[in-house]
Design an enzyme around this catalytic site. Structure first.
Site, PDB file in Angstrom:
ATOM      1  N   GLU A  72      36.997 -92.061  64.287  1.00  0.00           N
ATOM      2  CA  GLU A  72      37.369 -92.752  65.525  1.00  0.00           C
ATOM      3  C   GLU A  72      38.183 -91.842  66.433  1.00  0.00           C
ATOM      4  OE1 GLU A  72      37.704 -93.702  62.407  1.00  0.00           O
ATOM      5  OE2 GLU A  72      37.752 -95.878  62.176  1.00  0.00           O
ATOM      6  N   CYS A 110      40.044 -88.582  61.348  1.00  0.00           N
ATOM      7  CA  CYS A 110      39.114 -89.698  61.221  1.00  0.00           C
ATOM      8  C   CYS A 110      38.035 -89.659  62.306  1.00  0.00           C
ATOM      9  CB  CYS A 110      39.851 -91.016  61.360  1.00  0.00           C
ATOM     10  SG  CYS A 110      40.913 -91.436  59.980  1.00  0.00           S
ATOM     11  N   CYS A 148      44.218 -94.819  63.654  1.00  0.00           N
ATOM     12  CA  CYS A 148      43.150 -94.890  64.666  1.00  0.00           C
ATOM     13  C   CYS A 148      43.323 -96.113  65.560  1.00  0.00           C
ATOM     14  CB  CYS A 148      41.786 -94.896  63.995  1.00  0.00           C
ATOM     15  SG  CYS A 148      41.379 -93.293  63.275  1.00  0.00           S
ATOM     16  N   ASN A 193      34.323 -88.125  60.684  1.00  0.00           N
ATOM     17  CA  ASN A 193      35.529 -87.632  60.007  1.00  0.00           C
ATOM     18  C   ASN A 193      35.314 -86.195  59.552  1.00  0.00           C
ATOM     19  OD1 ASN A 193      33.721 -88.828  58.124  1.00  0.00           O
ATOM     20  ND2 ASN A 193      35.344 -89.170  56.624  1.00  0.00           N
ATOM     21  N   ILE A 194      36.383 -85.419  59.692  1.00  0.00           N
ATOM     22  CA  ILE A 194      36.351 -83.987  59.387  1.00  0.00           C
ATOM     23  C   ILE A 194      37.539 -83.692  58.480  1.00  0.00           C
ATOM     24  CG2 ILE A 194      36.396 -81.652  60.358  1.00  0.00           C
ATOM     25  CD1 ILE A 194      35.493 -83.015  63.070  1.00  0.00           C
ATOM     26  N   GLU A 195      37.245 -83.386  57.218  1.00  0.00           N
ATOM     27  CA  GLU A 195      38.323 -83.185  56.246  1.00  0.00           C
ATOM     28  C   GLU A 195      38.706 -81.712  56.147  1.00  0.00           C
ATOM     29  OE1 GLU A 195      36.931 -85.242  52.736  1.00  0.00           O
ATOM     30  OE2 GLU A 195      37.314 -87.185  53.668  1.00  0.00           O
ATOM     31  N   CYS A 232      41.405 -97.258  60.309  1.00  0.00           N
ATOM     32  CA  CYS A 232      42.747 -97.127  59.733  1.00  0.00           C
ATOM     33  C   CYS A 232      43.799 -97.416  60.798  1.00  0.00           C
ATOM     34  CB  CYS A 232      42.942 -95.738  59.119  1.00  0.00           C
ATOM     35  SG  CYS A 232      43.364 -94.454  60.320  1.00  0.00           S
TER      36      CYS A 232
HETATM   37  N1  THU Z   1      38.342 -92.421  57.572  1.00  0.00           N
HETATM   38  C1  THU Z   1      37.885 -92.454  58.872  1.00  0.00           C
HETATM   39  O1  THU Z   1      37.233 -91.512  59.349  1.00  0.00           O
HETATM   40  N2  THU Z   1      38.163 -93.539  59.621  1.00  0.00           N
HETATM   41  C2  THU Z   1      38.869 -94.614  59.178  1.00  0.00           C
HETATM   42  O2  THU Z   1      39.254 -95.457  59.980  1.00  0.00           O
HETATM   43  C3  THU Z   1      39.148 -94.758  57.731  1.00  0.00           C
HETATM   44  C4  THU Z   1      39.123 -93.478  56.975  1.00  0.00           C
HETATM   45  C5  THU Z   1      38.045 -91.252  56.760  1.00  0.00           C
HETATM   46  C6  THU Z   1      39.247 -90.406  56.425  1.00  0.00           C
HETATM   47  C7  THU Z   1      38.772 -89.675  55.194  1.00  0.00           C
HETATM   48  O3  THU Z   1      38.022 -88.533  55.619  1.00  0.00           O
HETATM   49  C8  THU Z   1      37.801 -90.657  54.541  1.00  0.00           C
HETATM   50  O4  THU Z   1      37.488 -91.627  55.522  1.00  0.00           O
HETATM   51  C9  THU Z   1      38.382 -91.348  53.306  1.00  0.00           C
HETATM   52  O5  THU Z   1      39.614 -91.915  53.603  1.00  0.00           O
END
Ligand code: THU
Length: 148
Positions: A55, A53, A104, A42-44, A101
């Site tokens: 995935e 996310c 994804c 995941n890259i915010e 999520c």
């Molecule tokens: N996140 C994912 O990378 N994959 C998921 O399926 C659930 C959530 C990440 C998004 C965000 O960067 C962090 O988890 C908290 O929600």
């Protein structure tokens, strides 16, 4: 590649997540039908909504390299602080499963057969739960609804 090896890759890549906002790291290891692995994290983003996310990072890396046929994805997630614990460092143990999520799941549905694609929910290198995409996304909408 078996699912123990795929789970292991997801656990090892957790350190590459970029999560200054949530502090929650997720890593995914995507296995193609012919045995290649693409991983993603995941890259915010400071503006929040551009965040991606793990995935989807893995899928978009693979699809943009020409891959179209997938067998499974392993997903691992935990708070960033957990990476500093002995539980993680010495035993590669995560406190909980990290189910993908909804967005994804829908991206998986675009490229994978829900009856056969495996989602591997990881809590340790030898500890994971395998679910079919169909179980995680029942009665789903997919490309065959739209394309003749
Ligand atoms: N996140 C994912 O990378 N994959 C998921 O399926 C659930 C959530 C990440 C998004 C965000 O960067 C962090 O988890 C908290 O929600």
């Amino acid at each position: 590649m078996d699912y123990t090896a795929l789970a292991s890759i997801a656990i090892d890549k957790l350190k590459y997540s970029y999560t200054p906002y949530s502090g929650f790291n997720v890593a995914a290891a995507l296995l193609t039908e012919d045995g290649k692995v693409y991983f993603g994290v995941n890259i915010e983003n400071a503006a929040y909504t551009p965040s991606n996310c793990a995935e989807r990072t893995a899928f978009f890396k693979a699809v943009s390299e020409g891959e179209r046929h997938f067998k499974a994805i392993a997903v691992a997630g935990c708070r960033k602080s957990h990476l500093e614990t002995r539980e993680y460092k010495e035993q590669s143990r995560l406190p909980a499963l990290c189910p993908p999520c909804g967005v994804c799941r829908q991206v998986m549905r675009e490229f994978c057969d829900p009856e056969t694609f495996d989602v591997v929910l990881v809590s340790g290198k030898d500890d994971y739960r395998v679910m079919k995409l169909k179980e995680l996304l029942p009665e789903s909408f997919g490309p065959e609804f739209v394309i003749d």
